[in-house]
Design an enzyme around this catalytic site. Structure first.
Site, PDB file in Angstrom:
ATOM      1  CG  HIS A 133      -2.092  -0.895   1.098  1.00 27.76           C
ATOM      2  ND1 HIS A 133      -2.040  -2.223   1.441  1.00 27.76           N
ATOM      3  CD2 HIS A 133      -3.356  -0.675   0.656  1.00 27.76           C
ATOM      4  CE1 HIS A 133      -3.217  -2.785   1.215  1.00 27.76           C
ATOM      5  NE2 HIS A 133      -4.037  -1.873   0.733  1.00 27.76           N
ATOM      6  CE  LYS A 137      -3.794  -0.468   4.805  1.00 28.90           C
ATOM      7  NZ  LYS A 137      -5.131   0.042   5.153  1.00 28.90           N
TER       8      LYS A 137
HETATM    9  N1  NAD Z   1     -12.511  -0.769   2.847  1.00 26.22           N
HETATM   10  C1  NAD Z   1     -11.965  -0.298   1.720  1.00 26.22           C
HETATM   11  O1  NAD Z   1     -12.305  -0.698   0.599  1.00 26.22           O
HETATM   12  C2  NAD Z   1     -10.914   0.774   1.829  1.00 26.22           C
HETATM   13  C3  NAD Z   1     -10.367   1.369   0.672  1.00 26.22           C
HETATM   14  C4  NAD Z   1      -9.484   2.434   0.833  1.00 26.22           C
HETATM   15  C5  NAD Z   1      -9.140   2.878   2.112  1.00 26.22           C
HETATM   16  N2  NAD Z   1      -9.670   2.242   3.194  1.00 26.22           N
HETATM   17  C6  NAD Z   1      -9.419   2.707   4.558  1.00 26.22           C
HETATM   18  O2  NAD Z   1     -10.135   3.935   4.702  1.00 26.22           O
HETATM   19  C7  NAD Z   1      -9.446   4.800   5.609  1.00 26.22           C
HETATM   20  C8  NAD Z   1      -9.178   6.129   4.924  1.00 26.22           C
HETATM   21  O3  NAD Z   1      -8.289   5.937   3.853  1.00 26.22           O
HETATM   22  P1  NAD Z   1      -7.797   7.153   2.923  1.00 26.22           P
HETATM   23  O4  NAD Z   1      -6.729   6.582   2.085  1.00 26.22           O
HETATM   24  O5  NAD Z   1      -8.971   7.829   2.279  1.00 26.22           O
HETATM   25  O6  NAD Z   1      -7.155   8.114   4.050  1.00 26.22           O
HETATM   26  P2  NAD Z   1      -6.832   9.679   3.973  1.00 26.22           P
HETATM   27  O7  NAD Z   1      -5.780   9.932   5.005  1.00 26.22           O
HETATM   28  O8  NAD Z   1      -6.581  10.127   2.575  1.00 26.22           O
HETATM   29  O9  NAD Z   1      -8.213  10.352   4.448  1.00 26.22           O
HETATM   30  C9  NAD Z   1      -8.719  10.285   5.753  1.00 26.22           C
HETATM   31  C10 NAD Z   1      -9.491  11.579   5.987  1.00 26.22           C
HETATM   32  O10 NAD Z   1     -10.248  11.452   7.192  1.00 26.22           O
HETATM   33  C11 NAD Z   1     -10.269  12.738   7.796  1.00 26.22           C
HETATM   34  N3  NAD Z   1     -10.698  12.623   9.195  1.00 26.22           N
HETATM   35  C12 NAD Z   1      -9.959  12.327  10.304  1.00 26.22           C
HETATM   36  N4  NAD Z   1     -10.736  12.373  11.416  1.00 26.22           N
HETATM   37  C13 NAD Z   1     -11.992  12.703  10.986  1.00 26.22           C
HETATM   38  C14 NAD Z   1     -13.235  12.903  11.647  1.00 26.22           C
HETATM   39  N5  NAD Z   1     -13.348  12.819  12.991  1.00 26.22           N
HETATM   40  N6  NAD Z   1     -14.332  13.203  10.902  1.00 26.22           N
HETATM   41  C15 NAD Z   1     -14.255  13.341   9.556  1.00 26.22           C
HETATM   42  N7  NAD Z   1     -13.080  13.179   8.875  1.00 26.22           N
HETATM   43  C16 NAD Z   1     -11.980  12.872   9.581  1.00 26.22           C
HETATM   44  C17 NAD Z   1      -8.840  13.249   7.610  1.00 26.22           C
HETATM   45  O11 NAD Z   1      -8.760  14.649   7.802  1.00 26.22           O
HETATM   46  C18 NAD Z   1      -8.587  12.819   6.148  1.00 26.22           C
HETATM   47  O12 NAD Z   1      -8.991  13.815   5.227  1.00 26.22           O
HETATM   48  C19 NAD Z   1      -8.202   3.986   6.044  1.00 26.22           C
HETATM   49  O13 NAD Z   1      -8.490   3.287   7.220  1.00 26.22           O
HETATM   50  C20 NAD Z   1      -7.992   3.018   4.893  1.00 26.22           C
HETATM   51  O14 NAD Z   1      -7.314   1.845   5.312  1.00 26.22           O
HETATM   52  C21 NAD Z   1     -10.534   1.206   3.072  1.00 26.22           C
END
Ligand code: NAD
Length: 227
Positions: A133, A137
């Protein structure tokens, strides 16, 4: 539907875009407006059909608790909070809320899970999982890799199945399951490579459409066939 997307990062922003393309009305809240789930009030959730969370493990836990306490429906893509699953299932049940979670919302990865269950039918082979990844992450190994290990363990409860994690650049997510015979005479390999985040985002929006009018707790891999 009126959707509330929590997290405006790499995946959440794409979820909002795809949800709008599918004619949903979408609000997005990032950390600045929702620290400690402070924005998830009764008033806001009354006008929300479903929430979709792609935040951080700590924020997701707070968001799920707040949403389920108010009997809302929430789809959670964020990984890394599953130690609290039992508590949150009970919360959903006692408040008539709905929780749909998944380590991976890509249909291609759902196929990988099925193929891995098939591969697990092999006896006498050693299994290994590798995941790659992007460098930002937060959790390692990935939730998807842990799900793959659970699938293999269902057929091989005593096997020592290691996961190797790599963090490279902006990698969107790659998972490989290998089965190698002890004599090293052959290796079988299953691999899924995500080339963009669109597959995850679309699956999450479809999950929010599916959850409408429902209460309970589900894992995405158990319902994706119904989408
Ligand atoms: N299940 C899936 O298919 C899948 C796919 C991609 C990513 N993910 C997971 O999703 C999560 C996010 O991934 P990403 O790559 O988009 O991360 P990222 O860091 O790009 O985005 C996360 C966002 O959440 C925001 N955030 C933090 N606390 C918050 C709150 N209290 N309320 C609202 N927003 C808040 C941050 O400011 C940031 O903009 C991770 O845990 C990742 O592992 C899962």
């Amino acid at each position: 539907m009126n959707l509330l997307v929590l997290g405006n990062g790499k995946t959440g922003s794409l979820v909002a875009e795809i949800a709008r393309q599918r004619n949903h009305s979408v609000r997005v809240l990032d950390r600045d407006k929702n620290l400690n789930a402070q924005a998830l009030t009764t008033d806001l959730l009354r006008t929300t059909d479903a929430l979709i969370d792609f935040t951080t493990p700590e924020a997701a836990l707070q968001n799920i608790r707040a949403a389920l306490t108010l009997g809302a429906r929430i789809v959670v893509g964020t990984t890394g909070w599953y130690a609290h699953l039992d508590e949150l299932k009970s919360l959903a049940a006692s408040n008539n809320g709905a929780l749909l979670y998944g380590t991976n919302f890509s249909i291609g990865v759902m196929r990988l899970f099925r193929l891995t269950a098939d591969l697990a039918q092999l006896s006498g082979y050693n299994f290994h999982i590798t995941e790659t990844h992007h460098t930002t992450k937060l959790d390692a190994p990935s939730g998807t890799a842990i799900t793959l290990r659970q699938i293999l363990h269902a057929s091989h409860p005593d096997a020592n199945i290691e996961i190797t994690s790599h963090r490279i650049g902006d990698a969107k997510g790659e998972h490989t399951v290998t089965a190698t015979s002890p004599s090293l005479s052959d290796t079988l390999e299953l691999r899924h490579t995500a080339h963009s985040r669109e597959g995850f985002a679309l699956g999450a929006v479809q999950a929010a459409e599916w959850i409408q009018g429902k209460s309970g707790t589900w894992e995405f891999r158990d319902i994706f066939d119904q989408l």
